[in-house]
Design a protein around this motif. Structure first.
Motif, mmCIF file in Angstrom:
data_model
loop_
_atom_site.group_PDB
_atom_site.id
_atom_site.type_symbol
_atom_site.label_atom_id
_atom_site.label_comp_id
_atom_site.label_asym_id
_atom_site.label_seq_id
_atom_site.Cartn_x
_atom_site.Cartn_y
_atom_site.Cartn_z
ATOM 1 N N LEU A 22 0.827 -1.205 0.000
ATOM 2 C CA LEU A 22 0.000 0.000 0.000
ATOM 3 C C LEU A 22 0.863 1.258 0.000
ATOM 4 O O LEU A 22 0.614 2.194 -0.774
ATOM 5 N N TRP A 52 -8.770 -1.890 -0.082
ATOM 6 C CA TRP A 52 -8.192 -1.972 -1.410
ATOM 7 C C TRP A 52 -8.861 -3.094 -2.186
ATOM 8 O O TRP A 52 -9.437 -4.012 -1.627
ATOM 9 N N MET A 62 -7.254 1.623 -4.161
ATOM 10 C CA MET A 62 -7.120 1.650 -2.715
ATOM 11 C C MET A 62 -7.552 2.997 -2.173
ATOM 12 O O MET A 62 -7.648 3.986 -2.911
#
Length: 152
Positions: A22, A52, A62
């Motif tokens: 991420l 996400w 996301m």
């Protein structure tokens, strides 16, 4: 074609690999691609709900959901909204999931965002309306926008 899968976790539930993926995508898009130097790892990730979408093993969209009182917002907010494959509708799907999660998990009746100016039309499609004039934030033009559950 593989189906989209939604993942929803609080910070302490993220694996190290998930957190790394991420943060890497956020850095690639917001800092490198948009050539914007700012502090992405801002401390708010620890209190955020991270959501996400994946198609297979690949993250395709996301965002993070923050409770009221964080990231200079007096209500629940969405932020760090990214799609890694543009033009496929993943961003809209992700934001709609984010709004639903904000209502279900945090009891939101409204959700605020600091939208990049170039994305205001995208957010308007999912029910956000502008509440400010454009201003500079983190090196790019932004504007505040709001989504209200009873109006959407």
């Amino acid at each position: 074609m593989e189906e989209l899968q939604l993942h929803v976790k609080r910070f302490y539930e993220l694996s190290l690999d998930e957190l790394y993926a991420l943060l890497r995508i956020r850095s690639e898009v917001f800092i490198v691609e948009q050539d914007c130097v700012y502090q992405d790892v801002d401390g708010d990730d620890k209190i955020a709900i991270h959501a996400w979408l994946t198609r297979g093993e690949k993250i395709v969209a996301m965002l993070r959901i923050l409770p009221a009182g964080y990231h200079k917002m007096d209500s629940v907010s969405l932020g760090r909204v990214i799609t890694t494959e543009r033009g496929k509708g993943y961003g809209e799907v992700m934001v709609r999931h984010g709004l639903r999660l904000a209502v279900e998990m945090l009891g939101a009746t409204c959700v605020k965002i600091q939208s990049q100016e170039q994305a205001k039309g995208f957010y308007a499609k999912v029910g956000f309306r502008p509440t400010s004039e454009p201003y500079m934030f983190e090196g790019l033009p932004h504007r505040d926008m709001i989504w209200e559950a009873n109006l959407a």
